[in-house]
Design a protein around this motif. Sequence first.
Motif, PDB file in Angstrom:
ATOM      1  N   UNK A   8      38.184  -1.762   6.221  1.00 62.11           N
ATOM      2  CA  UNK A   8      39.497  -2.138   6.758  1.00 62.11           C
ATOM      3  C   UNK A   8      40.163  -3.184   5.862  1.00 62.11           C
ATOM      4  N   UNK A   9      39.389  -4.153   5.390  1.00 61.18           N
ATOM      5  CA  UNK A   9      39.932  -5.190   4.512  1.00 61.18           C
ATOM      6  C   UNK A   9      40.474  -4.563   3.227  1.00 61.18           C
ATOM      7  N   UNK A  10      39.716  -3.652   2.635  1.00 57.18           N
ATOM      8  CA  UNK A  10      40.150  -2.999   1.399  1.00 57.18           C
ATOM      9  C   UNK A  10      41.412  -2.168   1.639  1.00 57.18           C
ATOM     10  N   UNK A  11      41.470  -1.452   2.759  1.00 58.24           N
ATOM     11  CA  UNK A  11      42.655  -0.653   3.069  1.00 58.24           C
ATOM     12  C   UNK A  11      43.884  -1.538   3.251  1.00 58.24           C
ATOM     13  N   UNK A  12      43.724  -2.669   3.931  1.00 60.67           N
ATOM     14  CA  UNK A  12      44.853  -3.593   4.115  1.00 60.67           C
ATOM     15  C   UNK A  12      45.318  -4.144   2.772  1.00 60.67           C
TER      16      UNK A  12
END
Length: 119
Positions: A8-12
């Motif tokens: 999720x962090x990478x996608x954000x």
Amino acid sequence: MEVFDGKKAAQDYMSKHTLAFSTPELTLMRFAFWLGDSVPDPKNEGKGIPRMMTYLTEQDFQPVLIDDDKYEPSGAVRSSAVVGNAYNEQRTDGNFCSECGTSLSATAKFCPECGTTQD
């Protein structure tokens, strides 16, 4: 148990930052700095926390511990000779993988079947 939701962090991060003209090393470094930036703490008004803490999620599972003494390869590494391999010359001097016994090429640094490093 709380765990870091890296996906999720990478996608954000990727949705808010351009990667044009960036090397993988620079992208990774910028992502790490971005995770460490101080952001408002949603639970404590007026306080800041590292952005990374906002990606902690509650998971109901036990961590997988790998016992190196009992580790068995999953079989994920397979010989590419099945689909063709330009470097698939077979040794004729009787040398084989020390772990699984697969016949190796003269230039093999790793066994193509089990992934074991060859000496």
